[in-house]
Design a protein around this motif. Structure first.
Motif, short mmCIF file in Angstrom:
data_model
loop_
_atom_site.label_atom_id
_atom_site.label_comp_id
_atom_site.label_asym_id
_atom_site.label_seq_id
_atom_site.Cartn_x
_atom_site.Cartn_y
_atom_site.Cartn_z
N MET A 223 0.90 -1.14 -0.02
CA MET A 223 0.08 0.01 -0.02
C MET A 223 0.84 1.12 0.03
SD MET A 223 -2.86 1.59 0.54
CE MET A 223 -3.85 2.41 2.03
N THR A 224 1.77 1.08 0.98
CA THR A 224 2.68 2.32 0.85
C THR A 224 3.37 2.34 -0.49
OG1 THR A 224 3.12 1.62 3.32
CG2 THR A 224 4.67 3.27 2.25
N LEU A 225 3.75 1.48 -0.88
CA LEU A 225 4.74 1.40 -2.36
C LEU A 225 4.03 2.04 -3.33
CD1 LEU A 225 7.27 0.96 -3.85
CD2 LEU A 225 6.26 -1.33 -4.09
N MET A 226 2.42 1.77 -3.51
CA MET A 226 1.50 1.88 -4.49
C MET A 226 1.18 3.29 -4.43
SD MET A 226 1.19 -0.65 -6.44
CE MET A 226 -0.06 -0.42 -7.34
N THR A 227 1.09 3.99 -3.20
CA THR A 227 0.85 5.24 -2.99
C THR A 227 2.13 6.22 -3.49
OG1 THR A 227 -0.34 4.78 -1.04
CG2 THR A 227 0.36 7.04 -1.13
N LEU A 228 3.40 5.89 -3.33
CA LEU A 228 4.48 6.44 -3.82
C LEU A 228 4.30 6.32 -5.19
CD1 LEU A 228 7.17 7.97 -3.17
CD2 LEU A 228 8.13 5.76 -3.09
#
Ligand code: GDP
Ligand code: MG
Lengths: 186, 135
Positions: A165-170
């Motif tokens: 989730m963090t990576l996709m947001t980035l």
């Protein structure tokens, strides 16, 4: 966009190495050495050069994940790795003494990347402290970098769902920014 | 289990620091073209330096620990067995890194271009072995 280079930065013990091991679909390249600085972080090993992993996003997109050492004496690696990255996941552990100023301090070191690419802040180890640090970080960032939108998540680097989730947001953040820049120069 | 190495990191252990200084002095005697030499912990803290100096600049120790770890990672990745030494050759000199056998420490030595690489390799091996045995 076929390839992204994402950098994991932040203080020693924040969970950068853990996060890359959680996300990577290949066996990670790691450079752990016996940790003699147990006061800073009480763990067996510490990263002295880099971590490297890879994750595919969809059929065409590959993300290269690089982690840097957290200790300041390795800041030459921060400079080297910053040049090739397009996004930053800044991890800071909630059980650190002053989470807000740690985030600001590390973000300043990666300001070049933060201006060029995208940034997401992850607050780890908050299961050990409760949720207060996120508010602290919002306040610190608002004071230091007013007007800059930086998503802040509470994350557990051991949790694949959190880290994806963090990576996709980035990535979404980077792509939005790229699209806006392209639009602005047309 | 009580592990003394854990209680006392090499760079804070006066005994280890003293022996490391002596090992580097021997290296200097055997290699007149030795510039700087450092014994460092695997995680980049300076244990001893030749010529002796009091300074907070531990840059060589940090950089050497990164390079040593990367070299060992490459050897692992390619399944090349046990790592030996690392050499950086430059026009004005060369840098040699090698693990202190059986220890969580590394020897980093900078020679000017007068020193032959072959001699630097053999002398540094002997000094690293003797140092490890003396601790
Ligand atoms: N309880 C808890 N432990 C965590 C969390 N994130 C990381 N850790 C642990 O904290 C340590 C972080 O170490 P590491 O990944 O080496 O940190 P690095 O220095 O940033 O690379 C590891 O032992 C992790 O298992 C978290 O959210 N909660
Ligand atoms: Mg690490």
């Amino acid at each position: 966009m076929a390839e992204h280079v994402i950098l994991f930065a932040g203080p020693m013990g924040a969970g950068k190495t853990t996060a890359i091991r959680t996300l990577s679909e290949i066996e990670v390249v790691s450079t752990e050495a016996a940790n003699t600085d147990r006061e800073t972080a009480d763990k067996e090993t510490t990263t002295v050069a880099l971590d490297y992993g890879e994750i595919g996003l969809g059929p065409d997109d590959k993300v290269r994940l690089y982690g840097v050492p957290g200790q300041r004496r390795f800041d030459f690696m921060w400079t080297i790795m910053q040049e090739r990255a397009m996004g930053l996941i800044l991890l800071v552990h909630a059980d650190a003494p002053d989470v807000g100023s740690l985030v600001v301090e590390h973000l300043r070191e990666f300001e070049h990347l933060a201006r060029r690419g995208g940034v997401v802040v992850g607050i780890s180890r908050s299961d050990l402290t409760g949720p207060q640090p996120v508010n602290e970080v919002h306040a610190a960032l608002a004071g230091q970098l007013p007007g800059v939108l930086i998503p802040i998540f509470t994350v557990d680097p051991r949790d694949a769902g959190h880290m994806r989730m963090t990576l996709m947001t980035l990535i979404a953040n980077i792509e939005t920014r790229t699209a806006l820049t392209a639009g602005a120069t047309e | 289990m009580t592990d003394t190495a854990e209680l006392m990191p090499p760079h804070r252990d006066p005994h280890t620091v003293d022996i490391a200084h002596r090992a580097l002095a021997v290296l200097g005697e055997l290699s007149p073209s030795l510039g700087i030499a450092v014994v460092l912990t695997d995680d980049g803290f300076e244990v001893a330096r030749h010529p002796r100096r009091d300074s907070a600049d531990q840059r060589l120790a940090s950089m050497a620990s990164s390079l040593q770890a990367l070299s060992e990672a490459i050897v692992r990745e390619l399944r090349l067995g046990a790592p030996g030494y690392v050499i950086i050759e430059a026009t004005e000199g060369h840098v040699l890194l090698r693990r202190v056998p059986g220890r969580q420490m590394v020897l980093a030595a900078v020679f000017d271009s007068d020193e032959s690489v072959g001699k630097a390799i053999s002398v540094s091996r002997k000094v690293a072995e003797d140092f490890s045995a003396a601790i």
